[in-house]
Write an enzyme that holds these catalytic residues in place. Structure first.
Site, PDB file in Angstrom:
ATOM      1  N   PRO A   2       0.241 -19.343 -87.611  1.00 58.35           N
ATOM      2  CA  PRO A   2      -0.334 -18.684 -86.388  1.00 58.35           C
ATOM      3  C   PRO A   2       0.367 -19.294 -85.062  1.00 58.35           C
ATOM      4  CG  PRO A   2      -1.768 -19.881 -87.803  1.00 58.35           C
ATOM      5  CD  PRO A   2      -0.499 -20.304 -88.292  1.00 58.35           C
ATOM      6  N   GLU A   3       0.751 -18.148 -84.551  1.00 57.12           N
ATOM      7  CA  GLU A   3       1.116 -18.476 -83.121  1.00 57.12           C
ATOM      8  C   GLU A   3       0.315 -17.765 -82.287  1.00 57.12           C
ATOM      9  OE1 GLU A   3       5.450 -17.405 -82.663  1.00 57.12           O
ATOM     10  OE2 GLU A   3       5.434 -17.771 -84.565  1.00 57.12           O
TER      11      GLU A   3
END
Length: 290
Positions: A2-3
Site C-alpha cells: 500500500p502506497e
DNA sequence: ACCGCACCCTGAGCGC
DNA sequence: TGCGCTCAGGGTGCGG
C-alpha cells in the site's frame, strides 16, 4: 504494498461507512510489534468513541474520534483494512483456501486479523488484517502528536517541481531514493517511484543533484498524474492489497515498468531492466530513461 | 548532514 | 514430497 493511492482509496471507501458511527466493542490479537498502543488499552479506550472523520497523511490513516482523540493506522506492506463480510481470496490463508477448495467446512479464526471494531448500530464492523505485522496502530490522546507524522514532507498529490528541485540540491543519492524519502514527499513507495520516473523519462539511478529544474518539473507532474490515475483505478493489487469492500484495484494492469523485468517497453520495445537501488528492486527502460 | 544497511515479519517460490 | 534457503519492502534506528 500500500502506497498513497491504496491508502486514499481505503479512506474514500471507508469514510462513508464509518463516520457518524460509535464504537461498541473492540477485539485485538495478542501484543506484537504491530501495536504501538498495547491491545488491552485499545480494547478499553476505544469503546464508546464516535468516528468523526477519516483523514490521510502520506501513507497514514487517521481516524478522528471524540474530543480530539485520534487512531493512527498504517498498512505497512501487507495490511488489509476492510468492512466485515467483505470477501476476497486475498483475505483467506492459503492452507484454508485449499481446504475450502476440497469442500471442507468452515474457515478457522484468522491469526492475522489484529484489530476488530464493532459499532453500536449493529452493522458490519471494521477489520484490520496484516500478515507480516509491518502495519501499525496507535491511539493518540487529544493534542498528542506522533513523530512519524511530524517528519512527513509535502503530500505527494500536491508536489511541485520547485519542491523536488530544492530538496535534491546537493544530494548525491539516486533520484529514486529521494522520491522514496517520506520526509521530502509523503506517500510515494516503490511502485509509483518506478512508474513516475519512467513517465518522466529519468533513469532512477541519476544522482538527485544532477536532475535539472525542467526534469524536476516533469517528474513532479508525473508523480501527481500516476498517483491520481491509480486512485481512479482503485489502486494496485499486486500481492495483498484489497479495497475495504474486498475488491482488487486495477492499476497493476497499467504498470509500465514495475515488476516487468525482461518484458518489452511499451514505448520503444527495449527490454525492461531490474536493478537494486537502496535495497529496493527498481525497474526502468534503458532507452526511454536516461 | 548524509548515507548505507540491519532489522522487524511471514509466505511464496525455488533448488535439491 | 518436503525441507531449507532467498526474496519481497515500509519504516526505524544505528554506525561510519
Amino acid at each position: 504494498m500500500p502506497e498513497l493511492p491504496e491508502v486514499e482509496v481505503c479512506r474514500r471507501l471507508l469514510a462513508p461507512k464509518l463516520v457518524g458511527r460509535r464504537i461498541a466493542s473492540v477485539r485485538c490479537g495478542p501484543p506484537s510489534y504491530f501495536f504501538l498502543t498495547p491491545p488491552r488499552r485499545l480494547e478499553q479506550s476505544l469503546v464508546g468513541e464516535p468516528v468523526t472523520a477519516l483523514e490521510r497523511q502520506g501513507k497514514y490513516l487517521l481516524m478522528a474520534l471524540g474530543e480530539g482523540r485520534r487512531l493512527l493506522l498504517h498498512l505497512g506492506m501487507t495490511g488489509q483494512l476492510y468492512i466485515a463480510g467483505a470477501r476476497s481470496p486475498r483475505l483467506i490463508r492459503r492452507v484454508e483456501r485449499e481446504r475450502l477448495a476440497q469442500g471442507s467446512a468452515a474457515v478457522e479464526s484468522d491469526p492475522h486479523t489484529h484489530l476488530m471494531l464493532e459499532f453500536e448500530d449493529g452493522g458490519p464492523g471494521l477489520r484490520f488484517r496484516d500478515v507480516r505485522k509491518f502495519g501499525k496502530v496507535r491511539l493518540l490522546a487529544a493534542g498528542e502528536s506522533d513523530s512519524r507524522l511530524d517528519k512527513l514532507g509535502r503530500d505527494a498529490l500536491s508536489v511541485d517541481g520547485e519542491l523536488l528541485f530544492a530538496a535534491s540540491r546537493g544530494r548525491k543519492v539516486p533520484i529514486k531514493t529521494l522520491l522514496l524519502d517520506q520526509g521530502v514527499l509523503a506517500g510515494v513507495g516503490n511502485i509509483y517511484a518506478d512508474e513516475a520516473l519512467f513517465l518522466a523519462g529519468i533513469r532512477p539511478t541519476r544522482p538527485a543533484r544532477r536532475v535539472t529544474r525542467e526534469q524536476c518539473a516533469r517528474l513532479a507532474e508525473q508523480v501527481r498524474r500516476v498517483l491520481e490515475r491509480s486512485i481512479e483505478t482503485g489502486g494496485s493489487s499486486i500481492s495483498d492489497y484489497i479495497a475495504p469492500d474486498g475488491n482488487d484495484g486495477q492499476f497493476q494492469n497499467e504498470r509500465r515498468v514495475y515488476a516487468r523485468e525482461g518484458e518489452a517497453c511499451g514505448t520503444c520495445a527495449s527490454v525492461i531492466k531490474r536493478i537494486v537501488i537502496a535495497t529496493r528492486s527498481s525497474h526502468y527502460c534503458p532507452r526511454c530513461q536516461r
